[in-house]
Scaffold this motif. Structure first.
Motif, mmCIF file in Angstrom:
data_model
loop_
_atom_site.group_PDB
_atom_site.id
_atom_site.type_symbol
_atom_site.label_atom_id
_atom_site.label_comp_id
_atom_site.label_asym_id
_atom_site.label_seq_id
_atom_site.Cartn_x
_atom_site.Cartn_y
_atom_site.Cartn_z
ATOM 1 N N ARG A 160 0.851 -1.186 0.000
ATOM 2 C CA ARG A 160 0.000 0.000 0.000
ATOM 3 C C ARG A 160 0.889 1.239 0.000
ATOM 4 N NH1 ARG A 160 -4.061 -0.520 4.305
ATOM 5 N NH2 ARG A 160 -2.300 -0.263 5.721
ATOM 6 N N ILE A 161 0.570 2.186 -0.873
ATOM 7 C CA ILE A 161 1.283 3.450 -0.956
ATOM 8 C C ILE A 161 0.348 4.547 -0.464
ATOM 9 C CG2 ILE A 161 2.583 5.021 -2.422
ATOM 10 C CD1 ILE A 161 3.756 2.216 -2.302
ATOM 11 N N VAL A 162 0.729 5.202 0.619
ATOM 12 C CA VAL A 162 -0.084 6.285 1.170
ATOM 13 C C VAL A 162 0.489 7.601 0.660
ATOM 14 C CG1 VAL A 162 -0.922 7.388 3.269
ATOM 15 C CG2 VAL A 162 -0.584 4.902 3.218
ATOM 16 N N LEU A 206 -3.055 3.970 -2.438
ATOM 17 C CA LEU A 206 -3.184 3.016 -3.535
ATOM 18 C C LEU A 206 -2.751 1.634 -3.056
ATOM 19 C CD1 LEU A 206 -1.606 5.061 -6.489
ATOM 20 C CD2 LEU A 206 -4.049 4.626 -6.112
ATOM 21 N N VAL A 207 -3.446 0.606 -3.518
ATOM 22 C CA VAL A 207 -3.038 -0.779 -3.274
ATOM 23 C C VAL A 207 -2.391 -1.287 -4.559
ATOM 24 C CG1 VAL A 207 -3.777 -3.111 -2.685
ATOM 25 C CG2 VAL A 207 -4.875 -1.138 -1.610
ATOM 26 N N VAL A 208 -1.167 -1.773 -4.467
ATOM 27 C CA VAL A 208 -0.347 -2.084 -5.639
ATOM 28 C C VAL A 208 -0.008 -3.570 -5.650
ATOM 29 C CG1 VAL A 208 1.769 -1.517 -6.892
ATOM 30 C CG2 VAL A 208 0.635 0.228 -5.488
ATOM 31 N N LEU A 209 -0.185 -4.194 -6.826
ATOM 32 C CA LEU A 209 0.191 -5.600 -7.022
ATOM 33 C C LEU A 209 1.489 -5.648 -7.802
ATOM 34 C CD1 LEU A 209 -0.636 -8.600 -6.700
ATOM 35 C CD2 LEU A 209 -1.719 -8.420 -8.952
ATOM 36 N N LEU A 210 2.484 -6.395 -7.278
ATOM 37 C CA LEU A 210 3.805 -6.469 -7.898
ATOM 38 C C LEU A 210 4.000 -7.796 -8.628
ATOM 39 C CD1 LEU A 210 5.993 -5.041 -4.988
ATOM 40 C CD2 LEU A 210 4.954 -3.802 -6.896
ATOM 41 N N GLN A 211 4.925 -7.770 -9.573
ATOM 42 C CA GLN A 211 5.328 -8.995 -10.255
ATOM 43 C C GLN A 211 5.897 -9.987 -9.234
ATOM 44 O OE1 GLN A 211 5.359 -9.790 -13.561
ATOM 45 N NE2 GLN A 211 5.374 -7.886 -14.747
#
Length: 218
Positions: A160-162, A206-211
């Motif tokens: 999560r990026i705040v 934002l909620v981020v999905l990584l490789q």
């Protein structure tokens, strides 16, 4: 008779002399033995005082030599920071890559809508978080780049990026929010991202999905 009497006196005198000599010899021997015993006690005074001592074994010895610290890879750190700055541009046009919805989510080509739907629904467990509050634009960009890179290298999949809602910015506009979206789209490790659910920061995160990445130790 006179001659015989003198002979007896001479023998008696010789006997007394021999006895005296023997007594003197015994006295000297006793004195010498006592002197040797006294010297022996002086030599063993420490042992007699504290008891028996043993020599320390070599394996119990302690080394006070401190190994020198490993050299810091300063040039490598500088090179990586330069790459991060060059890889994420503020001029990148992200508008054509965002899904046109009320949350402006992103998914890389080849990633289906099901992925962003699961992200919105909280089906991915958030494993790590980065808070960019209070950072200048250049500081936030560098922090975000390092955070994404290290998370990917250690096998983290969902973060999560705040970035905040911009309530303290001039005009109360979320300037950092749009920049974070641009930067994330330019990171090859990012597969998709969506706006966080209200309980997880809402429009300020934002909620981020990584490789998938191989876990590495540092």
């Amino acid at each position: 008779m006179i001659h015989a009497h003198r002979s007896l006196q001479d023998l008696a005198g010789i006997s007394r002399q021999l006895k005296l000599a023997r007594e003197h010899a015994e006295a000297r021997a006793l004195a010498q033995a006592q002197a040797r015993a006294a010297k022996e006690r002086e030599r063993n005074l420490f042992v007699l005082s504290v008891g028996k001592v043993e020599q320390l074994r070599a394996r119990n010895a302690v080394s006070f030599q401190v190994p020198p610290p490993a050299p810091l890879p300063l040039q490598l750190v500088l090179d990586e920071q330069n790459v991060l700055r060059e890889a994420m541009s503020d001029e990148f046009d992200v508008s054509t890559l965002l899904d046109v919805d009320d949350q402006l989510s992103f998914r890389r080509p080849g990633i289906g809508l099901e992925v962003t739907r699961k992200l919105r629904g909280g089906q991915w467990s958030i494993q790590r978080q980065l808070d960019l509050h209070g950072l200048r634009s250049d500081e936030a960009r560098e922090a975000l780049g390092q955070f994404i890179r290290l998370s990917h290298r250690t096998g983290i999949r969902c973060v999560r990026i705040v970035h905040g809602k911009g309530l303290g910015s001039p005009g109360r506009m979320p300037v950092l929010k749009s920049k974070v979206q641009r930067w994330l789209v330019q990171k090859k490790e990012v597969l998709a991202f969506v706006q966080a659910r209200p309980a997880e920061g809402g429009a300020g995160a934002l909620v981020v999905l990584l490789q998938p990445g191989k876990r590495q130790l540092f």
